[in-house]
Design a protein around this motif. Structure first.
Motif, PDB file in Angstrom:
ATOM      1  N   GLY A 208       0.790  -1.234   0.000  1.00 44.16           N
ATOM      2  CA  GLY A 208       0.000   0.000   0.000  1.00 44.16           C
ATOM      3  C   GLY A 208       0.818   1.279   0.000  1.00 44.16           C
ATOM      4  O   GLY A 208       0.263   2.371  -0.031  1.00 44.16           O
ATOM      5  N   LYS A 209       2.138   1.161   0.030  1.00 46.37           N
ATOM      6  CA  LYS A 209       2.977   2.354   0.022  1.00 46.37           C
ATOM      7  C   LYS A 209       2.965   2.985  -1.366  1.00 46.37           C
ATOM      8  O   LYS A 209       2.837   2.294  -2.373  1.00 46.37           O
ATOM      9  N   PRO A 210       3.117   4.319  -1.413  1.00 48.27           N
ATOM     10  CA  PRO A 210       3.057   5.005  -2.704  1.00 48.27           C
ATOM     11  C   PRO A 210       4.276   4.706  -3.569  1.00 48.27           C
ATOM     12  O   PRO A 210       5.375   4.470  -3.073  1.00 48.27           O
ATOM     13  N   ALA A 211       4.049   4.728  -4.862  1.00 50.07           N
ATOM     14  CA  ALA A 211       5.107   4.520  -5.846  1.00 50.07           C
ATOM     15  C   ALA A 211       4.769   5.381  -7.063  1.00 50.07           C
ATOM     16  O   ALA A 211       3.667   5.899  -7.191  1.00 50.07           O
ATOM     17  N   VAL A 212       5.750   5.535  -7.939  1.00 53.16           N
ATOM     18  CA  VAL A 212       5.550   6.286  -9.176  1.00 53.16           C
ATOM     19  C   VAL A 212       5.955   5.403 -10.339  1.00 53.16           C
ATOM     20  O   VAL A 212       7.075   4.886 -10.377  1.00 53.16           O
ATOM     21  N   ARG A 213       5.025   5.212 -11.264  1.00 54.69           N
ATOM     22  CA  ARG A 213       5.295   4.431 -12.474  1.00 54.69           C
ATOM     23  C   ARG A 213       5.704   5.428 -13.557  1.00 54.69           C
ATOM     24  O   ARG A 213       4.982   6.380 -13.842  1.00 54.69           O
ATOM     25  N   VAL A 214       6.874   5.196 -14.143  1.00 46.38           N
ATOM     26  CA  VAL A 214       7.401   6.076 -15.184  1.00 46.38           C
ATOM     27  C   VAL A 214       7.499   5.288 -16.482  1.00 46.38           C
ATOM     28  O   VAL A 214       8.070   4.196 -16.509  1.00 46.38           O
ATOM     29  N   LEU A 215       6.932   5.850 -17.542  1.00 43.42           N
ATOM     30  CA  LEU A 215       7.041   5.274 -18.879  1.00 43.42           C
ATOM     31  C   LEU A 215       7.978   6.185 -19.675  1.00 43.42           C
ATOM     32  O   LEU A 215       7.741   7.397 -19.785  1.00 43.42           O
ATOM     33  N   PHE A 216       9.038   5.596 -20.195  1.00 42.01           N
ATOM     34  CA  PHE A 216      10.006   6.355 -20.977  1.00 42.01           C
ATOM     35  C   PHE A 216       9.665   6.293 -22.462  1.00 42.01           C
ATOM     36  O   PHE A 216       8.954   5.394 -22.907  1.00 42.01           O
ATOM     37  N   THR A 217      10.175   7.250 -23.217  1.00 41.60           N
ATOM     38  CA  THR A 217       9.968   7.287 -24.655  1.00 41.60           C
ATOM     39  C   THR A 217      10.612   6.058 -25.295  1.00 41.60           C
ATOM     40  O   THR A 217      11.471   5.415 -24.677  1.00 41.60           O
TER      41      THR A 217
ATOM     42  N   GLN B  60      10.047   3.431  -5.963  1.00 43.77           N
ATOM     43  CA  GLN B  60       9.501   3.241  -4.626  1.00 43.77           C
ATOM     44  C   GLN B  60      10.403   3.917  -3.600  1.00 43.77           C
ATOM     45  O   GLN B  60      11.514   4.291  -3.913  1.00 43.77           O
ATOM     46  N   GLY B  61       9.908   4.033  -2.374  1.00 43.76           N
ATOM     47  CA  GLY B  61      10.721   4.578  -1.299  1.00 43.76           C
ATOM     48  C   GLY B  61      10.349   6.000  -0.941  1.00 43.76           C
ATOM     49  O   GLY B  61      11.153   6.737  -0.383  1.00 43.76           O
ATOM     50  N   PHE B  62       9.129   6.396  -1.237  1.00 42.96           N
ATOM     51  CA  PHE B  62       8.686   7.751  -0.925  1.00 42.96           C
ATOM     52  C   PHE B  62       8.225   7.830   0.523  1.00 42.96           C
ATOM     53  O   PHE B  62       7.635   6.889   1.054  1.00 42.96           O
ATOM     54  N   ALA B  63       8.483   8.959   1.157  1.00 44.86           N
ATOM     55  CA  ALA B  63       8.111   9.157   2.553  1.00 44.86           C
ATOM     56  C   ALA B  63       6.598   9.266   2.723  1.00 44.86           C
ATOM     57  O   ALA B  63       6.071   8.930   3.778  1.00 44.86           O
ATOM     58  N   SER B  64       5.907   9.746   1.696  1.00 49.45           N
ATOM     59  CA  SER B  64       4.463   9.940   1.796  1.00 49.45           C
ATOM     60  C   SER B  64       3.833   9.891   0.403  1.00 49.45           C
ATOM     61  O   SER B  64       4.516   9.991  -0.613  1.00 49.45           O
ATOM     62  N   ARG B  65       2.514   9.772   0.399  1.00 56.17           N
ATOM     63  CA  ARG B  65       1.764   9.817  -0.859  1.00 56.17           C
ATOM     64  C   ARG B  65       1.935  11.189  -1.515  1.00 56.17           C
ATOM     65  O   ARG B  65       2.067  11.292  -2.737  1.00 56.17           O
ATOM     66  N   ALA B  66       1.951  12.241  -0.714  1.00 60.75           N
ATOM     67  CA  ALA B  66       2.110  13.600  -1.243  1.00 60.75           C
ATOM     68  C   ALA B  66       3.435  13.753  -1.978  1.00 60.75           C
ATOM     69  O   ALA B  66       3.502  14.397  -3.027  1.00 60.75           O
ATOM     70  N   GLU B  67       4.500  13.149  -1.452  1.00 59.65           N
ATOM     71  CA  GLU B  67       5.806  13.214  -2.118  1.00 59.65           C
ATOM     72  C   GLU B  67       5.746  12.523  -3.478  1.00 59.65           C
ATOM     73  O   GLU B  67       6.263  13.037  -4.470  1.00 59.65           O
ATOM     74  N   ALA B  68       5.105  11.369  -3.541  1.00 56.84           N
ATOM     75  CA  ALA B  68       4.963  10.635  -4.807  1.00 56.84           C
ATOM     76  C   ALA B  68       4.106  11.427  -5.790  1.00 56.84           C
ATOM     77  O   ALA B  68       4.430  11.519  -6.980  1.00 56.84           O
ATOM     78  N   GLU B  69       3.017  12.017  -5.311  1.00 52.79           N
ATOM     79  CA  GLU B  69       2.147  12.823  -6.178  1.00 52.79           C
ATOM     80  C   GLU B  69       2.894  14.024  -6.739  1.00 52.79           C
ATOM     81  O   GLU B  69       2.724  14.387  -7.905  1.00 52.79           O
ATOM     82  N   THR B  70       3.733  14.641  -5.912  1.00 53.16           N
ATOM     83  CA  THR B  70       4.528  15.784  -6.370  1.00 53.16           C
ATOM     84  C   THR B  70       5.468  15.369  -7.490  1.00 53.16           C
ATOM     85  O   THR B  70       5.609  16.075  -8.493  1.00 53.16           O
ATOM     86  N   LEU B  71       6.100  14.200  -7.345  1.00 54.05           N
ATOM     87  CA  LEU B  71       7.004  13.734  -8.399  1.00 54.05           C
ATOM     88  C   LEU B  71       6.238  13.462  -9.692  1.00 54.05           C
ATOM     89  O   LEU B  71       6.690  13.835 -10.770  1.00 54.05           O
TER      90      LEU B  71
END
Length: 163
Positions: free
Chosen positions: A76-85, A130-141
């Motif tokens: 349930g921890k926040p993460a960011v999925r990045v799709l590269f060109t 992965q490894g964000f301190a909070s959901r807000a940090e992940a959303e900002t990224l």
């Protein structure tokens, strides 16, 4: 001549005071780690304050990001999925084959934010950060990456030592 120096100094100060403030520059870069310092490396502090030696020239930048989205992992921890060109995906596949078992440095706005370990080659152009301190940090990224992909890449400031 001595009388003109204060006038020149006052004119210089007035010119500087009238200059518009520059907009903050944001950046997203992925760098390989280095084993020894050289002219092509710099030292950054990781989120815990430990010194990490990174290669100055990034392998991937914000221009290489096609899309970023918020995700979460099994716990349930926040993460960011990045799709590269497509072009960056080829570089990412090569990079992750060469750096398998090692960490990569994810540098955001000049700060080392993440040190993900490469578990396997990434051949589909998608990574999960992965490894964000909070959901807000992940959303900002996510927001920043989607905004930055059309922002010109700023050249590195100073190749050796601290930025």
């Amino acid at each position: 001549m001595k009388r003109s120096i204060p006038l020149l100094f006052a004119a210089l100060l007035a010119a500087c005071a009238g200059a518009p403030p520059s907009a903050p520059q944001h950046s997203f870069d992925v760098h390989t780690l280095a084993e020894r310092p050289s002219a092509g490396t710099r030292t950054l502090a990781d989120p815990q304050g430990k010194a990490v030696l990174v290669v100055t020239q990034p392998v991937l930048t914000q221009r290489d990001v096609q899309q970023a989205e918020l995700a979460s992992v099994a716990d349930g921890k926040p993460a960011v999925r990045v799709l590269f060109t497509p072009e960056a995906s080829q570089r990412l596949a090569k990079l992750t084959r060469e750096e398998q078992g090692k960490a990569l440095a994810v540098v955001i706005d000049g700060q080392l934010r993440l040190l993900p370990k490469v578990d396997r080659p990434v051949t589909d152009g998608r990574v999960l950060l992965q490894g964000f301190a909070s959901r807000a940090e992940a959303e900002t990224l996510v927001r920043r990456l989607n905004e930055l992909r059309d922002t010109p890449v700023q050249p590195e400031q100073g190749a050796g030592g601290q930025p």
